[in-house]
Design a protein around this motif. Structure first.
Motif, PDB file in Angstrom:
ATOM      1  N   SER A  87       0.263  81.333  62.491  1.00  0.00           N
ATOM      2  CA  SER A  87       1.611  81.386  63.059  1.00  0.00           C
ATOM      3  C   SER A  87       2.594  81.520  61.897  1.00  0.00           C
ATOM      4  O   SER A  87       2.381  82.342  61.009  1.00  0.00           O
ATOM      5  N   ALA A 113       7.972  79.684  63.621  1.00  0.00           N
ATOM      6  CA  ALA A 113       7.760  79.119  64.955  1.00  0.00           C
ATOM      7  C   ALA A 113       8.677  77.925  65.189  1.00  0.00           C
ATOM      8  O   ALA A 113       8.910  77.540  66.341  1.00  0.00           O
ATOM      9  N   LYS A 125       5.733  84.060  66.969  1.00  0.00           N
ATOM     10  CA  LYS A 125       5.064  83.029  66.180  1.00  0.00           C
ATOM     11  C   LYS A 125       5.114  81.681  66.900  1.00  0.00           C
ATOM     12  O   LYS A 125       4.165  80.880  66.820  1.00  0.00           O
ATOM     13  N   LEU A 154       2.321  81.945  69.413  1.00  0.00           N
ATOM     14  CA  LEU A 154       0.990  81.686  68.857  1.00  0.00           C
ATOM     15  C   LEU A 154       0.732  80.191  68.718  1.00  0.00           C
ATOM     16  O   LEU A 154      -0.370  79.710  69.015  1.00  0.00           O
ATOM     17  N   LEU A 155       1.737  79.460  68.261  1.00  0.00           N
ATOM     18  CA  LEU A 155       1.600  78.007  68.141  1.00  0.00           C
ATOM     19  C   LEU A 155       1.326  77.392  69.507  1.00  0.00           C
ATOM     20  O   LEU A 155       0.400  76.583  69.676  1.00  0.00           O
ATOM     21  N   ALA A 208      -3.347  75.897  64.579  1.00  0.00           N
ATOM     22  CA  ALA A 208      -2.403  76.882  64.040  1.00  0.00           C
ATOM     23  C   ALA A 208      -2.013  76.522  62.613  1.00  0.00           C
ATOM     24  O   ALA A 208      -1.822  75.350  62.283  1.00  0.00           O
ATOM     25  N   LEU A 251       0.995  77.311  59.787  1.00  0.00           N
ATOM     26  CA  LEU A 251       2.386  77.745  59.744  1.00  0.00           C
ATOM     27  C   LEU A 251       2.788  78.008  58.288  1.00  0.00           C
ATOM     28  O   LEU A 251       3.291  77.113  57.602  1.00  0.00           O
ATOM     29  N   SER A 284      -1.048  71.690  64.199  1.00  0.00           N
ATOM     30  CA  SER A 284      -0.315  72.725  63.470  1.00  0.00           C
ATOM     31  C   SER A 284      -0.099  72.225  62.046  1.00  0.00           C
ATOM     32  O   SER A 284       0.370  71.110  61.843  1.00  0.00           O
TER      33      SER A 284
END
Length: 256
Positions: A145, A149, A163, A166-167, A186, A188, A244
């Motif tokens: 991502s 995001a 983005k 996607l997260l 994910a 980042l 994440s």
């Protein structure tokens, strides 16, 4: 050898973060399926990557197909099963970011960005997950991502929603696929020097500013993402799903 005897699919693997991840996965013992756009300009780099992976004692095969095509995920999975017999890890890394102002954003620019970054990712993740379910021994799915995001960008109004998507996709897939032992996480990244932002960072003043916003004092390199990808792909992260991980040199938490 954290990924010994595993097969890893990586999209957008001909350069940048994807290429660095492909090499590190091979160093850790994995066979790699290299997803790339299929363009002639990318082919020489893909051939060189295959040779480098093979020199590490691992297998590699390339699949050239646009990331935004809903059929591409099936092609990647078919190649993995055909050449290596299994799909153990899927890394969705492919993405574009053609910087553009919001009020005059061409529809084709918006749609291409969403199809490449999010829609194609959805179907590719679905294809990989179905194969992992059929195999019956779990797996790992990782989406690259972005810090975008979590924060906005005036020239990225078409990019930041993909983005964030996607997260969110990884969070929901962690729930949907957990019963099958499939972990979904994910990454980042912050500002990483790749072709996606090469033109933007050609402005030395902006480049210096972005580096100054990062507590570690430098911009990121593709290799900075390779280790976190291997970790999330490996059994060391066996109880990590729906997570994440910021890989941004501290940029997100720097308020001053």
């Amino acid at each position: 050898m954290l990924l010994k005897d595993k097969t890893v699919i990586i999209t957008g693997a001909s350069r940048g973060i994807g290429r660095a991840a492909a090499l590190e996965c091979a160093r850790q013992g994995a066979d790699v399926v290299i997803g790339y756009s299929g363009s002639e300009s990318s082919r020489s780099g893909v051939d060189a990557l295959i040779e480098e992976i093979q020199s590490l004692g691992c297998g590699a095969v390339a699949v050239g197909a646009p990331a935004g095509d809903p059929e591409t995920g099936d092609k990647l999975v078919e190649a993995a099963v055909s050449y290596f017999g299994t799909v153990d890890v899927f890394v969705n890394n492919a993405g574009i970011c053609p910087f553009h102002s919001f009020l005059d954003m061409p529809r084709e620019t918006y749609l291409e960005t969403v199809n490449t970054n999010l829609n194609g990712a959805f179907f590719a993740v679905q294809a990989a997950a179905n194969q992992m379910k059929r195999q019956g021994r779990g797996g790992a799915i990782i989406a690259v991502s972005s810090i975008s995001a979590l924060v906005g960008g005036g020239m990225q109004t078409h990019y930041t929603p993909t983005k964030a998507g996607l997260l969110s996709l990884m969070q929901s897939c962690a729930i949907a696929l957990g019963p099958y032992g499939i972990r979904c996480n994910a990454l980042l990244p912050g500002t990483i020097e790749t072709d996606i932002n090469k033109e933007d960072l050609a402005d030395q003043e902006k480049r210096d500013y972005m580096a100054s916003r990062t507590p570690l004092g430098r911009l990121g390199r593709p290799e900075d993402l390779a280790g976190p990808i291997v970790f999330l792909a490996s059994d060391m992260a066996a109880y990590v799903t729906g997570a994440s991980l910021l890989v941004d040199g501290g940029m997100y938490v720097n308020l001053q």
